[in-house]
Design an enzyme around this catalytic site. Sequence first.
Site, PDB file in Angstrom:
ATOM      1  N   LYS A 407     -21.639  -2.190   1.961  1.00 13.88           N
ATOM      2  CA  LYS A 407     -21.535  -3.187   0.963  1.00 13.88           C
ATOM      3  C   LYS A 407     -22.059  -4.506   1.130  1.00 13.88           C
ATOM      4  O   LYS A 407     -22.627  -4.988   0.267  1.00 13.88           O
ATOM      5  CB  LYS A 407     -19.858  -3.480   0.752  1.00 13.88           C
ATOM      6  CG  LYS A 407     -19.234  -2.205   0.146  1.00 13.88           C
ATOM      7  CD  LYS A 407     -17.785  -2.513  -0.522  1.00 13.88           C
ATOM      8  CE  LYS A 407     -17.088  -1.519  -0.659  1.00 13.88           C
ATOM      9  NZ  LYS A 407     -17.189  -0.744  -2.073  1.00 13.88           N
ATOM     10  N   HIS A 450     -10.664  -4.539  -8.497  1.00 15.74           N
ATOM     11  CA  HIS A 450     -10.093  -3.275  -8.338  1.00 15.74           C
ATOM     12  C   HIS A 450      -9.526  -2.439  -9.432  1.00 15.74           C
ATOM     13  O   HIS A 450      -8.391  -2.587  -9.738  1.00 15.74           O
ATOM     14  CB  HIS A 450      -8.971  -3.621  -6.985  1.00 15.74           C
ATOM     15  CG  HIS A 450      -8.396  -2.282  -6.472  1.00 15.74           C
ATOM     16  ND1 HIS A 450      -7.161  -2.031  -5.742  1.00 15.74           N
ATOM     17  CD2 HIS A 450      -9.229  -1.000  -6.335  1.00 15.74           C
ATOM     18  CE1 HIS A 450      -7.316  -0.998  -5.205  1.00 15.74           C
ATOM     19  NE2 HIS A 450      -8.237  -0.351  -5.627  1.00 15.74           N
TER      20      HIS A 450
HETATM   21  N1  LIG Z   1     -12.135   6.996  -5.726  1.00  9.28           N
HETATM   22  C1  LIG Z   1     -11.069   6.179  -5.871  1.00  9.28           C
HETATM   23  O1  LIG Z   1      -9.990   6.622  -6.049  1.00  9.28           O
HETATM   24  C2  LIG Z   1     -11.027   4.682  -5.779  1.00  9.28           C
HETATM   25  C3  LIG Z   1     -10.259   3.944  -6.439  1.00  9.28           C
HETATM   26  C4  LIG Z   1     -10.533   2.337  -6.103  1.00  9.28           C
HETATM   27  C5  LIG Z   1     -11.402   1.897  -5.740  1.00  9.28           C
HETATM   28  N2  LIG Z   1     -12.361   2.659  -5.115  1.00  9.28           N
HETATM   29  C6  LIG Z   1     -13.472   2.174  -4.231  1.00  9.28           C
HETATM   30  O2  LIG Z   1     -14.776   2.150  -5.327  1.00  9.28           O
HETATM   31  C7  LIG Z   1     -15.949   2.126  -4.424  1.00  9.28           C
HETATM   32  C8  LIG Z   1     -16.671   3.466  -4.977  1.00  9.28           C
HETATM   33  O3  LIG Z   1     -15.764   4.606  -4.721  1.00  9.28           O
HETATM   34  P1  LIG Z   1     -16.209   6.189  -5.294  1.00  9.28           P
HETATM   35  O4  LIG Z   1     -14.911   6.587  -4.983  1.00  9.28           O
HETATM   36  O5  LIG Z   1     -16.819   5.785  -6.553  1.00  9.28           O
HETATM   37  O6  LIG Z   1     -17.448   6.662  -4.087  1.00  9.28           O
HETATM   38  P2  LIG Z   1     -18.617   7.675  -4.546  1.00  9.28           P
HETATM   39  O7  LIG Z   1     -18.871   8.014  -3.229  1.00  9.28           O
HETATM   40  O8  LIG Z   1     -18.086   8.674  -5.657  1.00  9.28           O
HETATM   41  O9  LIG Z   1     -19.504   6.856  -5.390  1.00  9.28           O
HETATM   42  C9  LIG Z   1     -20.452   5.796  -4.476  1.00  9.28           C
HETATM   43  C10 LIG Z   1     -21.710   5.798  -5.155  1.00  9.28           C
HETATM   44  O10 LIG Z   1     -22.384   4.772  -4.438  1.00  9.28           O
HETATM   45  C11 LIG Z   1     -23.709   4.839  -4.531  1.00  9.28           C
HETATM   46  N3  LIG Z   1     -24.590   4.119  -3.639  1.00  9.28           N
HETATM   47  C12 LIG Z   1     -24.535   4.192  -2.165  1.00  9.28           C
HETATM   48  N4  LIG Z   1     -25.087   3.168  -1.756  1.00  9.28           N
HETATM   49  C13 LIG Z   1     -25.724   2.549  -2.754  1.00  9.28           C
HETATM   50  C14 LIG Z   1     -26.669   1.247  -2.888  1.00  9.28           C
HETATM   51  N5  LIG Z   1     -27.135   0.674  -1.735  1.00  9.28           N
HETATM   52  N6  LIG Z   1     -26.888   1.231  -4.307  1.00  9.28           N
HETATM   53  C15 LIG Z   1     -26.468   1.551  -5.052  1.00  9.28           C
HETATM   54  N7  LIG Z   1     -25.590   2.671  -5.199  1.00  9.28           N
HETATM   55  C16 LIG Z   1     -25.329   3.115  -3.978  1.00  9.28           C
HETATM   56  C17 LIG Z   1     -23.624   6.580  -3.967  1.00  9.28           C
HETATM   57  O11 LIG Z   1     -24.909   7.132  -4.323  1.00  9.28           O
HETATM   58  C18 LIG Z   1     -22.779   6.912  -4.827  1.00  9.28           C
HETATM   59  O12 LIG Z   1     -23.026   7.426  -6.223  1.00  9.28           O
HETATM   60  C19 LIG Z   1     -15.363   2.263  -3.025  1.00  9.28           C
HETATM   61  O13 LIG Z   1     -15.259   0.869  -2.410  1.00  9.28           O
HETATM   62  C20 LIG Z   1     -13.953   2.734  -3.163  1.00  9.28           C
HETATM   63  O14 LIG Z   1     -12.964   2.297  -1.806  1.00  9.28           O
HETATM   64  C21 LIG Z   1     -12.268   4.093  -5.379  1.00  9.28           C
END
Ligand SMILES: NC(=O)c1ccc[n+]([C@@H]2O[C@H](COP(=O)([O-])OP(=O)(O)OC[C@H]3O[C@@H](n4cnc5c(N)ncnc54)[C@H](O)[C@@H]3O)[C@@H](O)[C@H]2O)c1
Length: 715
Positions: A407, A450
Amino acid sequence: MFQGQSIRVTRLPGDIAELCFDRSGDAINKFDTRTVNELREATEAVRRDGSVKGLLVTSAKDVFIVGADITEFGKNFASKEEDIASWSFEANKVFSGVEDLPFPSVTAINGFALGGGMEMALSTDYRVMAATAQVGQPEVKLGIIPGFGGTVRLPRLIGADNAIEWIAGGENVKADKALKDHAVDAVVAPDKLRDAALRMLQLALDGKADWQARRAQKKGPLKLGPMEAMMTFETAKGFIAGKAGKAYPAPVEAVKAMQKAAGKSRDDALKIEGQSFAKLAKTTVADALIGLFLNDQFLKKKAKQAQKIAKPMKQAAVLGAGIMGGGIAYQSASRGTPIIMKDIKDEQLALGMSEANKLLAKQVERGKLKPEKAGDVLSKIRATLNYGDFGGVDLIVEAVVENPKVKKSVLAEVEKLVRKDCIIATNTSSISIDLLSEAVERKENFLGMHFFNPVHKMPLVEVIWGKHTSKEAIATVAAYASAMGKTPIVVKNCPGFLVNRVLFPYFGGFMAAIRDGADFVKVDKVMEEFGWPMGPAYLQDVVGMDTSHHVGDVLAEGYPDRMGKTFRTALDVMYEAKRFGQKNGVGFYKYEVDPKGKPKKTADPASYELIKAVQPGGQKDMGDEEIIDRLMLPMVIETARCLEEGIVESVPEADMGLIMGIGFPPFRGGALKYADTVGLKTIVEKAAKYAALGKLYEPTAKMKEMAASGKKYYA
Ligand SMILES: NC(=O)c1ccc[n+]([C@@H]2O[C@H](COP(=O)([O-])OP(=O)(O)OC[C@H]3O[C@@H](n4cnc5c(N)ncnc54)[C@H](O)[C@@H]3O)[C@@H](O)[C@H]2O)c1
């Protein structure tokens, strides 16, 4: 003929009186005590005049009347039940006074006529409605029933079946349905409304419309044989009880009131309505739901304030096209803000687009969205692997993997490519905003946004400010959340932010209960009966044991005194056994698909086996009250801490955050409302009983002081 602060009566040609609702200093009309009193005086003035031959009821606002003044409910409902019933009966005399005027009457419904507004319209002989207006009796949504004659006049006018649907359902009704159900007599274009209503009145005056017969229909008993009545009401009660759920008594009570009053004439029927109304007004459910409505108004006001200082938002971007990034892109585009979706993997971009496509296709299939509009939404999402157009972006939401290093590097990289005033928000669920802000130069423009999963369904967005975040950045992100159709709640940065920080102590209580012998299936059953959409074990399975475990660690580090690890938990053993929950088919429960293809969850002997290892004293039958207290007290106390520490600014925001973020039972109004309902004194006493379980059960000094002095969170 009469001039008040909410109502004026003027004379029109042809000896017609126009009673116009026009609340001074307000954009809307509503029924507060003053307006009801003015209606009494205005009606009396028209009657006394002696020369009036017909009454036209209108509104000078965009709405007709939106309903009762809900801010008065708290004070009015504090009276004794009998007094509320007689208040309702007295108020009803005012509406019956309109109905009994010795000449025909017509209401022109120009906009929303809800609750008391609809009941006002029902007290006249005829109703003409603008095609754009909406009517309805939404009282059950506040845990009460109509109290100005709605349960009496509506069934007599539109039939019991329809009235049950209108009143027990509580939905707004559009003009075409209102006409079809005979709740209104004509629907016309808004600019033709006044003329049409006057023509309707003229028909009655000319004897071409039998207004007296119409009036007699509303004042007599319901036209339904005893057998038919029994069938209608009994069937409805069963169906509605099932639909509303045990926790919400108002819809069934509305049917009961209509049934009891069916054979009665108007005035006796109104007494029955008054009694039912008063009975419900005294319930904790009505208290909580009314509080919820007021809290919602409060949040809307705050959102409006944010809009005033927010910077313009024409182009957004999201980093990451995963579960969250894809959802954010869809939500932004579908609410009209174009968004660039950037990822490092082509297949992720394709997946994000296909998810958006699926959501849109579903809406088109259901007839909720025109195909061309769906195409328009899709064209607002631009999927890309590079930062080409980031120079024109107003706001970025970072939603890449939950890893501080990744991040930070992504944030530092993107900041160099955007305008200096671009706001950068992170959708992290567990990393400190202040820690991540180390990666950016313009820290005032950096904060948390969030979202909850699934983004298109979950109503809440936590807007998290760090040490350096500017007010403008907070307001801009809050306004963007509102523009996306979400409710923003502004939260100060802390481990877990608001929602997880309050949820995990509840899980902590659950883990200790299991350790001390409780059966997770029983705990789920008890907490679901308490009102949670799912019990804690099922919820852990849905959240995912890996996610829960990770967030639990963050909170343990953040609040070691009360959330630190002191024993091996059921979550630990599930996690170690790779029982991650729904995502891999096994957690506390086993998830299978039944022969009809529906997902099915069953208690799994294998998970009982695992839990044995963390139940040193074996299983024991824990009582319902103990289960509720062990789980709810830590949540209530942690919410109070968040309020005291300024993590949330206000009581309504804390409670609404829990209702929208974790499905806190709405009819209990949130953790702080629940504390008020139980009584803070009782909360503190109950907590003392569990003091040996640790600091999660230790009320704050402020809570103790409030308990001692009889204070409440909602004054
Ligand atoms: N899944 C949930 O329930 C949830 C809920 C609230 C918050 N979040 C937060 O949201 C964020 C994403 O979670 P998610 O569940 O969507 O994850 P995910 O793994 O489904 O998606 C992450 C995405 O980020 C991409 N990525 C990685 N490095 C990157 C970069 N340098 N530039 C651009 N894209 C890049 C990956 O290819 C992937 O598509 C996390 O911080 C997570 O904690 C998740």
